[in-house]
Each structure stands twice: as structure tokens, then as C-alpha cells.
Design a protein around this motif. Sequence first.
Motif, PDB file in Angstrom:
ATOM      1  N   ALA A 259     163.017  34.748  74.834  1.00 25.72           N
ATOM      2  CA  ALA A 259     161.988  33.781  75.229  1.00 25.72           C
ATOM      3  C   ALA A 259     160.614  34.255  74.769  1.00 25.72           C
ATOM      4  CB  ALA A 259     162.001  33.575  76.741  1.00 25.72           C
ATOM      5  N   ALA A 260     160.341  35.551  74.936  1.00 31.16           N
ATOM      6  CA  ALA A 260     159.050  36.108  74.536  1.00 31.16           C
ATOM      7  C   ALA A 260     158.882  36.099  73.023  1.00 31.16           C
ATOM      8  CB  ALA A 260     158.910  37.538  75.078  1.00 31.16           C
ATOM      9  N   ILE A 261     159.927  36.526  72.314  1.00 33.76           N
ATOM     10  CA  ILE A 261     159.855  36.588  70.850  1.00 33.76           C
ATOM     11  C   ILE A 261     159.660  35.201  70.247  1.00 33.76           C
ATOM     12  CG2 ILE A 261     161.259  37.006  68.774  1.00 33.76           C
ATOM     13  CD1 ILE A 261     162.417  39.466  70.246  1.00 33.76           C
ATOM     14  N   PHE A 262     160.389  34.216  70.763  1.00 34.38           N
ATOM     15  CA  PHE A 262     160.295  32.880  70.174  1.00 34.38           C
ATOM     16  C   PHE A 262     159.028  32.141  70.603  1.00 34.38           C
ATOM     17  CE2 PHE A 262     164.504  33.826  68.841  1.00 34.38           C
ATOM     18  CZ  PHE A 262     164.699  33.053  67.703  1.00 34.38           C
ATOM     19  N   THR A 263     158.410  32.575  71.687  1.00 38.17           N
ATOM     20  CA  THR A 263     157.087  32.042  72.035  1.00 38.17           C
ATOM     21  C   THR A 263     156.103  32.409  70.929  1.00 38.17           C
ATOM     22  OG1 THR A 263     157.531  32.241  74.411  1.00 38.17           O
ATOM     23  CG2 THR A 263     155.228  32.123  73.749  1.00 38.17           C
ATOM     24  N   ARG A 264     156.181  33.655  70.482  1.00 41.20           N
ATOM     25  CA  ARG A 264     155.303  34.106  69.395  1.00 41.20           C
ATOM     26  C   ARG A 264     155.678  33.465  68.060  1.00 41.20           C
ATOM     27  NH1 ARG A 264     153.172  39.902  70.797  1.00 41.20           N
ATOM     28  NH2 ARG A 264     153.268  40.274  68.550  1.00 41.20           N
ATOM     29  N   LYS A 265     156.983  33.283  67.823  1.00 39.73           N
ATOM     30  CA  LYS A 265     157.428  32.670  66.574  1.00 39.73           C
ATOM     31  C   LYS A 265     156.885  31.242  66.415  1.00 39.73           C
ATOM     32  CE  LYS A 265     161.820  35.025  65.522  1.00 39.73           C
ATOM     33  NZ  LYS A 265     161.696  35.144  64.064  1.00 39.73           N
ATOM     34  N   LEU A 266     156.839  30.500  67.524  1.00 39.49           N
ATOM     35  CA  LEU A 266     156.325  29.126  67.453  1.00 39.49           C
ATOM     36  C   LEU A 266     154.883  29.102  66.955  1.00 39.49           C
ATOM     37  CD1 LEU A 266     157.829  27.551  70.689  1.00 39.49           C
ATOM     38  CD2 LEU A 266     158.181  26.728  68.347  1.00 39.49           C
ATOM     39  N   ALA A 267     154.102  30.086  67.386  1.00 42.52           N
ATOM     40  CA  ALA A 267     152.708  30.151  66.944  1.00 42.52           C
ATOM     41  C   ALA A 267     152.615  30.555  65.475  1.00 42.52           C
ATOM     42  CB  ALA A 267     151.932  31.139  67.817  1.00 42.52           C
ATOM     43  N   ILE A 268     153.384  31.578  65.094  1.00 37.91           N
ATOM     44  CA  ILE A 268     153.309  32.120  63.737  1.00 37.91           C
ATOM     45  C   ILE A 268     153.947  31.199  62.704  1.00 37.91           C
ATOM     46  CG2 ILE A 268     154.116  34.000  62.250  1.00 37.91           C
ATOM     47  CD1 ILE A 268     151.828  34.805  64.044  1.00 37.91           C
ATOM     48  N   GLU A 269     155.090  30.597  63.051  1.00 40.81           N
ATOM     49  CA  GLU A 269     155.850  29.823  62.056  1.00 40.81           C
ATOM     50  C   GLU A 269     155.546  28.332  62.069  1.00 40.81           C
ATOM     51  OE1 GLU A 269     160.012  30.697  62.223  1.00 40.81           O
ATOM     52  OE2 GLU A 269     159.709  32.872  62.284  1.00 40.81           O
ATOM     53  N   GLU A 270     155.095  27.809  63.221  1.00 40.15           N
ATOM     54  CA  GLU A 270     154.849  26.363  63.300  1.00 40.15           C
ATOM     55  C   GLU A 270     153.392  26.019  63.593  1.00 40.15           C
ATOM     56  OE1 GLU A 270     157.030  24.141  62.537  1.00 40.15           O
ATOM     57  OE2 GLU A 270     158.907  25.262  62.564  1.00 40.15           O
ATOM     58  N   GLY A 271     152.590  27.031  63.949  1.00 46.04           N
ATOM     59  CA  GLY A 271     151.202  26.756  64.318  1.00 46.04           C
ATOM     60  C   GLY A 271     151.086  26.042  65.644  1.00 46.04           C
ATOM     61  N   ILE A 272     152.115  26.160  66.480  1.00 42.15           N
ATOM     62  CA  ILE A 272     152.114  25.510  67.791  1.00 42.15           C
ATOM     63  C   ILE A 272     151.956  26.601  68.843  1.00 42.15           C
ATOM     64  CG2 ILE A 272     153.388  24.039  69.395  1.00 42.15           C
ATOM     65  CD1 ILE A 272     154.843  22.828  67.031  1.00 42.15           C
ATOM     66  N   PHE A 273     150.777  26.662  69.461  1.00 43.31           N
ATOM     67  CA  PHE A 273     150.428  27.731  70.399  1.00 43.31           C
ATOM     68  C   PHE A 273     150.793  27.282  71.813  1.00 43.31           C
ATOM     69  CE2 PHE A 273     147.005  30.270  72.656  1.00 43.31           C
ATOM     70  CZ  PHE A 273     147.596  31.497  72.435  1.00 43.31           C
ATOM     71  N   VAL A 274     152.019  27.594  72.179  1.00 40.26           N
ATOM     72  CA  VAL A 274     152.539  27.138  73.474  1.00 40.26           C
ATOM     73  C   VAL A 274     153.059  28.320  74.292  1.00 40.26           C
ATOM     74  CG1 VAL A 274     153.028  24.703  72.987  1.00 40.26           C
ATOM     75  CG2 VAL A 274     154.608  26.460  72.164  1.00 40.26           C
ATOM     76  N   GLY A 275     153.520  28.022  75.517  1.00 32.45           N
ATOM     77  CA  GLY A 275     153.813  29.067  76.476  1.00 32.45           C
ATOM     78  C   GLY A 275     155.229  29.614  76.460  1.00 32.45           C
ATOM     79  N   ASN A 276     155.482  30.480  77.429  1.00 32.56           N
ATOM     80  CA  ASN A 276     156.717  31.251  77.529  1.00 32.56           C
ATOM     81  C   ASN A 276     157.964  30.374  77.640  1.00 32.56           C
ATOM     82  OD1 ASN A 276     157.919  33.745  79.900  1.00 32.56           O
ATOM     83  ND2 ASN A 276     158.354  33.510  77.744  1.00 32.56           N
TER      84      ASN A 276
END
Length: 453
Positions: A259-276
Amino acid sequence: MKYANNILETIGNTPLVKLNKITKEVDALVLAKVETFNPGNSVKDRMAVKMIEDAEADGRLKPGGTIIEGTSGNTGMGLALAAIVKGYKLICVISDKQSKEKMDILRAVGAKVVVCPTDVEPTDPRSYYSVSKRLSEETPNAWYVNQYDNPSNTLAHYEQTGPEIWEQTEGKITHFVVGVGTGGTISGVAKYLKEQNPNVKIWGVDTYGSVFKKYHETGIFDENEIYSYITEGIGEDILPKNVDFSLIDGFTKVTDKDAAIFTRKLAIEEGIFVGNSAGAAIKGVLQLKENFKPEDVVVVLFHDSGSRYVGKMFNDDWMRERGFLDEELTKAEDLIKDHADKPLVVVRTEELVSHAIERLRKYKISQIPVIDTNGFVGSVDETDLFRSYVEDKDIAEKPIREVMGKPYPVVKANTSIEEVSKLIDKDNQAVLVDLGNGRHHIITKHDIISSIK
């Protein structure tokens, strides 16, 4: 002119966004319902206002009253916005596992925040369920929201979120995937979508430490499933009335780390800065990929904003402390890099056993290398000291050389972790790593275990 009469009128009509990189292994169209576009930056704005308006309508909430709720932070934010616009006071009861950002934001919008311990039973008087109820009984002109069992929670998503998704996908949605906490979002959206098309599949994302998945599959509320977890906003140790299990086709569980890793992936890979919980939700989609076909339209809901997790999932030190950063550890020096700057705690052969005991206690460690003028000559382990003390109560005043064990093996900084691991056994509790320039550090079982991903 086109404007909203107040901030509450901007709730809803959040965008549906196609995911591209993070879902490249999913053979279907995956669309994210990004609820961070609500004014309180979460999906909870919808039900917060609905619950307040319904309570106003039937007289449970009276003018000038105090709203009281146990919240993980997001519902509190939605309630705070409504309380400001409508003129109510708000007390939010929150568990101590929630991020500091959530607590600070609630205070910033005028809420009084009461923090309760996480690791207690729901029935414990210290739990945030119990404290919420008690405060609502003690506070004059108070209304206890109880989002878990309040039917307006589900109704908000039946009236708003479900219809929006149906309209935005032109009725082509085949699967809906969402994290489950209070159950309002999944149950409300599911009820609406299945009324339009009974073949739409509804998948809940659960976390390890929560009861939902097993209860859905077996009907058994297994208290052995309940233990503390890090993921915020999803999972429960109770069965909220808002979770309508008959509308849910299945659950998948996601680990705290994923959950933590993919929270960061969403920001890095999709530009979507969302939560846990969004990280958990998208990992849930990937785990369910075998259920999707190329012509399917999968909608996954992202609950809240990444701004509430800057000190947690988006902080490298926080991630590293929990072993959530996928850093490659191969050599002895990698095992100690988080504490290599700290001096090696040692004891000398002629010091007293009491000195070693004091150092074990002070530094909260279990082993100490023993040195003399020639270098490392022995070792002291808390287990051996305890055994010696049981046999001889006067041992505390004896010199270390009389009780010390053999010295720990010394390895070079570039020794492989596999070789280091072989040196640690029941007869040898630690290894010393030579960092050069006369500097050494200790590697223990704990360091080896912490390196396991």
C-alpha cells in the motif's frame, strides 16, 4: 456569473482519469475516480454533508449544536467544512496511528481534536469508538455522527458517487474496486451500479489485520484476524452496518508495504498525488487482473490527497524504518547503514559486570563486544549474563573477563549478507564489521532479519 454560494456546493463531479503506466500489465481500461478534487480533498466530503443535512432535517442536530465523531481524519475534514458553513462546533476523536498532517489540518479548520490509542479493543473505554460515544453523552446539545452505522453515509454515495460513475462511463463500467472502511462508499456505489446493471462486479480492498475478507467468505468474525496495521482509511476490527456484504462480489487483501509503495508509485508514474488507501486500491486492482478482460472498464476510487501523508509514505526515512523501501542490500555494510554513524558500544575486560548490565539497559542492546589493549578479546550477551547472575548473585561486582564469551567474528565491509548470516547461530549472537580506519560496528540477528524483504 458562475459561482458557488459556499464551499459545500463544490463537492462532487470529480474527474475520472485513465491510468497508463502503473496498470500496463492489466488487460483492461482502468479509470481512477480521483476524489481529492473535493474541497476537503477526500471522498468523505460527500457523506459528511449528507449526514449533517439528514440530521438537521429530523431534528437530531439542532442550531448551535456540537458535532462529535470518531474519524481517521477525512470524515472530520468534511464535517469541519460543513460545520463552518452551517455554524456548528466540531469535536473529532482520532486514533494515534493517523498522520500528524491529518490532525494539524483538522485543527486548522477549527475542530477540537482528541487523540486515542490504536492498540485497544473497540469496547475499551480508551478506544476512539468509546470516547466518541462518551463525549456525545457528556456534551450539551451534541450529536454523535457514527459514520460506521449512519445510513446517510451509504445514501450519499447511492445518490451521488454511483450516478456520477455510471454517467462518466456511459454505463460501460464492468468492475468497481475500492478500499473498504466504514463501508458507505462501496455499498452506496454498488447498490446504484447493480440496479443499473446486475453484472457489474464490486471488489473491496481490505488490509491485513482487518476482518472483512474472511467474514465475507466464511461468515465468521475471526478475532484472530485482528491486529494493528499501518495502512490508513481501510479495514476494520468491527462490522459497520454500512458494509452491505451482499452487494460485494469479493475482497482482496493488500499488505502495508505494498500500500505504501504503490501510493508513491501513483505519484511518480501517473502524476496523481493521492493517499495511502489509493495505493492499496491500485495494488488491489493489480492483484485482481486475472478477473478482467480487454473490453472491461474498471473504475478504482482514490479516496484522498497525498498531502496528508507527506510525513509518512512520502518520507524516505519513515519508509526505510519500516523496511518499505526496496533498496538492494547485498553487503555487510548495507546492514548497518542506518546506524553506522553511532559509536560502537564496548566494555573492557577489567570493568565490572554491573557496567555491562548498565550499558545493555542504557542503549537497549543485547550484546556487547569486550576489548583490551590488543583489540577485541571477548563478548557479553544478556542471556549469558542473566544465567550467570542466577547462579551467582555476586557476579555484578566481578570483572567482565570472568564471564565473557568468545569474541565475535570480524568481517570486511564488502562481505556478502549470505556469508554474514552463516556466522550468526545459537553459539554466536553477532558479527563485527570492519569499516576501515580502526572503525568497527556490530551486526546482530535483528539487522539480518530487518534486511529480509
